[in-house]
Design a protein around this motif. Structure first.
Motif, PDB file in Angstrom:
ATOM      1  N   ASP A  20       0.779  -1.294   0.098  1.00 39.19           N
ATOM      2  CA  ASP A  20       0.054   0.118   0.012  1.00 39.19           C
ATOM      3  C   ASP A  20       0.793   1.109  -0.007  1.00 39.19           C
ATOM      4  O   ASP A  20       0.473   2.358  -0.837  1.00 39.19           O
ATOM      5  CB  ASP A  20      -0.985   0.012   1.294  1.00 39.19           C
ATOM      6  N   LEU A  21       1.996   1.418   0.588  1.00 36.22           N
ATOM      7  CA  LEU A  21       2.827   2.644   0.711  1.00 36.22           C
ATOM      8  C   LEU A  21       3.626   2.600  -0.487  1.00 36.22           C
ATOM      9  O   LEU A  21       3.536   3.857  -1.080  1.00 36.22           O
ATOM     10  CB  LEU A  21       3.848   2.106   1.881  1.00 36.22           C
ATOM     11  N   ALA A  22       3.843   1.489  -1.187  1.00 34.62           N
ATOM     12  CA  ALA A  22       4.612   1.297  -2.312  1.00 34.62           C
ATOM     13  C   ALA A  22       3.450   2.039  -3.544  1.00 34.62           C
ATOM     14  O   ALA A  22       3.856   2.692  -4.628  1.00 34.62           O
ATOM     15  CB  ALA A  22       5.125   0.078  -2.972  1.00 34.62           C
ATOM     16  N   ASP A  23       2.251   1.667  -3.408  1.00 31.86           N
ATOM     17  CA  ASP A  23       1.138   2.371  -4.384  1.00 31.86           C
ATOM     18  C   ASP A  23       0.834   3.482  -3.989  1.00 31.86           C
ATOM     19  O   ASP A  23      -0.151   4.351  -4.847  1.00 31.86           O
ATOM     20  CB  ASP A  23       0.100   1.252  -4.438  1.00 31.86           C
ATOM     21  N   GLY A  24       1.319   4.176  -2.857  1.00 31.08           N
ATOM     22  CA  GLY A  24       0.970   5.619  -2.676  1.00 31.08           C
ATOM     23  C   GLY A  24      -0.329   5.825  -1.915  1.00 31.08           C
ATOM     24  O   GLY A  24      -0.902   6.843  -1.795  1.00 31.08           O
ATOM     25  N   GLU A  25      -0.830   4.524  -1.266  1.00 31.61           N
ATOM     26  CA  GLU A  25      -2.109   4.742  -0.550  1.00 31.61           C
ATOM     27  C   GLU A  25      -1.941   5.653   0.533  1.00 31.61           C
ATOM     28  O   GLU A  25      -0.815   5.644   1.402  1.00 31.61           O
ATOM     29  CB  GLU A  25      -2.574   3.302  -0.217  1.00 31.61           C
ATOM     30  N   ARG A  26      -3.009   6.439   0.888  1.00 33.15           N
ATOM     31  CA  ARG A  26      -2.939   7.433   2.031  1.00 33.15           C
ATOM     32  C   ARG A  26      -3.494   6.754   3.193  1.00 33.15           C
ATOM     33  O   ARG A  26      -3.278   7.012   4.169  1.00 33.15           O
ATOM     34  CB  ARG A  26      -3.371   8.712   1.577  1.00 33.15           C
ATOM     35  N   GLU A  27      -4.537   6.012   3.208  1.00 35.80           N
ATOM     36  CA  GLU A  27      -5.524   5.390   3.955  1.00 35.80           C
ATOM     37  C   GLU A  27      -5.073   3.901   4.392  1.00 35.80           C
ATOM     38  O   GLU A  27      -5.101   3.148   3.497  1.00 35.80           O
ATOM     39  CB  GLU A  27      -6.932   5.604   3.830  1.00 35.80           C
ATOM     40  N   LEU A  28      -4.228   3.618   5.157  1.00 34.23           N
ATOM     41  CA  LEU A  28      -3.492   2.628   5.651  1.00 34.23           C
ATOM     42  C   LEU A  28      -4.216   1.408   6.198  1.00 34.23           C
ATOM     43  O   LEU A  28      -3.796   0.531   6.622  1.00 34.23           O
ATOM     44  CB  LEU A  28      -2.186   2.702   6.105  1.00 34.23           C
ATOM     45  N   ARG A  29      -5.227   2.015   6.809  1.00 32.81           N
ATOM     46  CA  ARG A  29      -6.063   0.960   7.898  1.00 32.81           C
ATOM     47  C   ARG A  29      -5.215   0.300   8.919  1.00 32.81           C
ATOM     48  O   ARG A  29      -5.602  -0.772   9.097  1.00 32.81           O
ATOM     49  CB  ARG A  29      -7.113   0.415   6.996  1.00 32.81           C
ATOM     50  N   LEU A  30      -4.320   1.186   9.568  1.00 30.38           N
ATOM     51  CA  LEU A  30      -3.616   0.709  10.807  1.00 30.38           C
ATOM     52  C   LEU A  30      -4.297   0.015  11.887  1.00 30.38           C
ATOM     53  O   LEU A  30      -3.768  -1.021  12.588  1.00 30.38           O
ATOM     54  CB  LEU A  30      -2.621   1.807  11.180  1.00 30.38           C
ATOM     55  N   GLY A  31      -5.506   0.625  12.375  1.00 33.93           N
ATOM     56  CA  GLY A  31      -6.225   0.020  13.342  1.00 33.93           C
ATOM     57  C   GLY A  31      -6.789  -1.427  12.932  1.00 33.93           C
ATOM     58  O   GLY A  31      -6.763  -2.296  13.640  1.00 33.93           O
ATOM     59  N   ARG A  32      -7.256  -1.377  11.624  1.00 31.62           N
ATOM     60  CA  ARG A  32      -7.830  -2.799  11.451  1.00 31.62           C
ATOM     61  C   ARG A  32      -6.534  -3.875  11.311  1.00 31.62           C
ATOM     62  O   ARG A  32      -6.653  -4.823  11.826  1.00 31.62           O
ATOM     63  CB  ARG A  32      -8.518  -2.888  10.058  1.00 31.62           C
ATOM     64  N   ASN A  33      -5.697  -3.381  10.764  1.00 29.28           N
ATOM     65  CA  ASN A  33      -4.233  -4.435  10.855  1.00 29.28           C
ATOM     66  C   ASN A  33      -3.754  -4.674  12.021  1.00 29.28           C
ATOM     67  O   ASN A  33      -3.539  -5.871  12.265  1.00 29.28           O
ATOM     68  CB  ASN A  33      -3.278  -3.685   9.792  1.00 29.28           C
ATOM     69  N   ILE A  34      -3.654  -3.749  12.859  1.00 28.94           N
ATOM     70  CA  ILE A  34      -3.282  -4.072  14.245  1.00 28.94           C
ATOM     71  C   ILE A  34      -4.161  -4.990  14.791  1.00 28.94           C
ATOM     72  O   ILE A  34      -3.482  -5.790  15.733  1.00 28.94           O
ATOM     73  CB  ILE A  34      -2.975  -2.652  14.847  1.00 28.94           C
ATOM     74  N   SER A  35      -5.537  -4.742  14.701  1.00 27.53           N
ATOM     75  CA  SER A  35      -6.366  -5.336  15.518  1.00 27.53           C
ATOM     76  C   SER A  35      -6.279  -6.954  14.954  1.00 27.53           C
ATOM     77  O   SER A  35      -6.292  -7.830  15.755  1.00 27.53           O
ATOM     78  CB  SER A  35      -7.578  -5.112  15.088  1.00 27.53           C
ATOM     79  N   LEU A  36      -6.423  -7.234  13.605  1.00 30.96           N
ATOM     80  CA  LEU A  36      -6.039  -8.437  13.051  1.00 30.96           C
ATOM     81  C   LEU A  36      -4.855  -9.104  13.486  1.00 30.96           C
ATOM     82  O   LEU A  36      -4.794 -10.255  13.872  1.00 30.96           O
ATOM     83  CB  LEU A  36      -6.109  -8.471  11.676  1.00 30.96           C
ATOM     84  N   PHE A  37      -3.733  -8.319  13.680  1.00 31.78           N
ATOM     85  CA  PHE A  37      -2.525  -9.016  14.030  1.00 31.78           C
ATOM     86  C   PHE A  37      -2.335  -9.424  15.684  1.00 31.78           C
ATOM     87  O   PHE A  37      -1.982 -10.415  16.089  1.00 31.78           O
ATOM     88  CB  PHE A  37      -1.348  -7.901  13.776  1.00 31.78           C
ATOM     89  N   ALA A  38      -3.167  -8.536  16.376  1.00 33.95           N
ATOM     90  CA  ALA A  38      -3.181  -8.911  17.730  1.00 33.95           C
ATOM     91  C   ALA A  38      -4.113 -10.083  18.025  1.00 33.95           C
ATOM     92  O   ALA A  38      -3.661 -10.959  18.856  1.00 33.95           O
ATOM     93  CB  ALA A  38      -3.905  -7.794  18.404  1.00 33.95           C
ATOM     94  N   VAL A  39      -5.139 -10.312  17.252  1.00 34.82           N
ATOM     95  CA  VAL A  39      -5.968 -11.146  17.234  1.00 34.82           C
ATOM     96  C   VAL A  39      -5.148 -12.743  16.881  1.00 34.82           C
ATOM     97  O   VAL A  39      -5.155 -13.863  17.681  1.00 34.82           O
ATOM     98  CB  VAL A  39      -7.342 -11.444  16.433  1.00 34.82           C
ATOM     99  N   ALA A  40      -4.586 -12.482  15.789  1.00 36.44           N
ATOM    100  CA  ALA A  40      -3.870 -13.553  15.289  1.00 36.44           C
ATOM    101  C   ALA A  40      -2.516 -14.104  16.251  1.00 36.44           C
ATOM    102  O   ALA A  40      -2.136 -15.176  16.423  1.00 36.44           O
ATOM    103  CB  ALA A  40      -2.926 -13.240  13.821  1.00 36.44           C
TER     104      ALA A  40
END
Length: 593
Positions: A70-90
């Motif tokens: 996403d960073l390489a593609d220039g995305e501005r909304e990285l949805r860090l909260g969702r990713n962090i939540s998924l990572f924490a659950v995993a």
């Protein structure tokens, strides 16, 4: 590959001292398959739990790879909260299931180890007595103690961890192929070096570890024999010879220890090189593919992380494979008892009488080296036969043949017309019993020590048996009588009293034929004479074969057989042999004065 060479001595030479074999590969594989079948349910649960933990561990690299993309593609909304939540659950799921994997693996390993110990013990005690006697204490102790200890790590950790690591590596490899197929080339590039070293190592390791185990068994045998015969060694001034033998055995064992250590010194650096080259290959090949637009930077990130995760399971596989080489040798030594026929006798065979007959018997402990030569002997029911002769003449060997402990190499030993070798051990023991100078007092109540001979015996019968061997007086003086704890860690029993306990067992077993080999040797001559007279009344009407070292035993016998150089040279009553002026007459004059 040049390096340390295997020692020049025969690694199997130390095995030749025993009759306990080392199992072949097919026997070991059959046993492992049977062990896995017993625990297939637990294995299935372990694999399922492990697979869940591995899948959870792949969530983090996948999320991070997506974030980098996403960073390489220039995305501005990285949805860090969702990713962090998924990572924490995993992470929580992974931690929970990793704990479950360790718990399930440890329990499975303990259960398999318990099964192995029980299988070995049950199989060992079912072996013919002659096999166990020939095996000696060194090899038996090495298998029961050292080989089981070596297997404990394999059963508790290696086998479960190996299963876990294989599933782990397979799932990570599958994830890498799905996420970034071109990066699988990095694994192929680094694989030949690892495979080459592993093939070199595993061609040499089994023989090295097998010889190392055999060498340790030889050390244990030499030390055990030296300790057991310590007084004899001192009396004959053999200390230097025994020390030299022990030094030789230790040197042979340590030479194999150095050899197997050298093998590991080649394998472990190769594993480390593979890990480094694997990650370097992924980064180099992946970087080239990204520059050529054959791979995205997110795929490279995920692939590099999955590759890094793969280092641990691959290392586990190789590390535990090394441990399993040691375990395989120990397992082959333990499973080797399965290759010995437990009892070739026919349970339906029973003797038709009590006559004990040996016909042209030859026997030896080593191939083509006979101890007994064409021995023939007819013992009528109720006869008291004494075997006399110089030490090493073959008296004890003949006694064991007549008791059915050994089978003759040629000729036959029959009881009531039925060969002892064709009867089961249980059938023989019901009718013929051997008592020698080696007696064991088991840990536990004295009552249980006696009930070994006959489990349904009443207290009155136990006291009668003790009275028959002049042991009732000192037993009544014990703190708790028959319930007194004896043996190691409890009340110490003198050798003479242990001998009386063994003879009381004999009275309880009530066989019609007895072979007594120095059965009263640990008693002083006066007590031994009194005990033999007491036993004489109890054993009236039974066939008794006494290997006589005190000639008053021979004097009281109906028939005396003089054994010299593995042959019966004289046969007759005491008075007949004294009158003939032969070897027995000379023995009697030298003993009686």
């Amino acid at each position: 590959m040049i390096g340390v060479q295997p020692p020049d001595y025969d690694p199997a030479g130390t095995e030749h001292a025993t009759t306990l074999p080392v199992a072949g590969p097919e026997t070991v594989r059959d046993y492992v398959r049977s062990l896995l079948r017993r625990h297939r349910g637990a294995f299935a649960v372990l694999i399922a739990v492990n697979a869940t933990a591995v899948v959870a561990s792949m969530v983090g690299p996948t999320l991070l790879g997506g974030l980098v993309q996403d960073l390489a593609d220039g995305e501005r909304e990285l949805r860090l909260g969702r990713n962090i939540s998924l990572f924490a659950v995993a992470l929580v799921v992974q931690a929970f299931f990793v704990r479950m994997v360790r718990l399930r693996g440890a329990v499975l390993g303990e259960r398999m180890l318990a099964d192995l110990r029980e299988d070995f013990l049950v199989r060992s005690v079912g072996l013919p007595p002659g096999v166990l006697e020939r095996a000696g204490t060194g090899d038996l102790l090495a298998r029961i103690n050292t080989d089981v200890d070596r297997l404990s790590t394999a059963m508790r950790e290696a086998l479960p961890q190996m299963s876990i690591a294989v599933v782990w590596a397979g799932l990570l490899l599958g994830g890498l192929v799905v996420t970034a197929p071109p990066l699988a080339l990095a694994i192929v590039v680094a694989l030949p070096v690892l495979l080459g070293v592993c093939v070199w190592y595993f061609r040499r390791a089994p023989a090295g570890y097998r010889s190392e185990a055999a060498g340790y068994a030889a050390v244990a045998a030499a030390l055990a024999e030296t300790v057991d015969a310590g007084r004899t060694i001192e009396a004959h001034r053999l200390e230097e010879r025994r020390i030299a033998l022990s030094d030789q055995r230790v040197a042979e064992w340590t030479s194999w220890e150095r050899y197997t250590l050298w093998l590991r010194s080649i394998l472990i650096p190769a594993i480390n090189f593979y890990h480094a080259s694997l990650l370097a290959g992924v980064l180099l090949i992946g970087g080239w593919f990204v520059l050529e637009d054959w791979l995205t930077v997110g795929q490279l990130t995920t692939g590099a992380l999955l590759t890094q995760l793969m280092v641990e399971p691959v290392g586990m596989i190789l590390r535990w494979m090394d441990e399993l080489q040691v375990a395989r040798v120990s397992l082959a030594r333990l499973v080797g008892v399965r290759e010995i026929e437990e009892d070739a006798g026919d349970g339906s065979l029973a003797p038709g009488g009590r006559e004990l007959l040996a016909e042209r018997v030859r026997f030896g402990y080593l191939p083509d080296v006979d101890v007994l030569h064409d021995v023939s002997l007819d013992v009528a029911p109720g006869t008291r036969l004494a075997l006399v002769g110089p030490s090493g003449a073959g008296k004890s060997t003949l006694g064991r043949l007549l008791a059915g402990i050994y089978g003759p190499r040629t000729g036959s030993v029959t009881l009531g017309g039925t060969r002892l070798s064709e009867m089961t051990a249980e059938r023989v023991r019901e009718r013929v019993a051997l008592v020698n100078q080696e007696h064991h007092v088991f840990v536990g109540p004295l009552r249980d020590n006696l009930l070994l001979a006959r489990t349904d015996a009443s207290d009155a019968e136990l006291w009668a048996a003790l009275g028959a061997v002049d042991a009732d007086d000192w037993v009544r003086g014990l703190p708790e009588g028959l319930d007194t704890e004896v043996g190691s860690g409890a009340l110490s029993v003198t050798p003479a009293r242990a001998q009386q306990i063994a003879l009381a067992r004999l009275v309880l077993a009530d066989p019609h034929t007895l072979v007594l080999d120095e059965a009263t040797s640990l008693l002083d001559p006066r007590a031994a004479r009194h005990l033999e007279r007491s036993l004489g009344r109890v054993l009236d009407g039974r066939t008794v074969i006494a290997i006589a070292h005190r000639l008053h035993t021979a004097h009281d016998a109906d028939v005396i057989a003089v054994v010299e150089d593995g042959r019966i040279t004289e046969l007759g009553s005491h008075h007949e042999l004294v009158a003939s002026g032969g070897a027995y007459a000379a023995l009697w004059r030298s003993w009686h004065g």
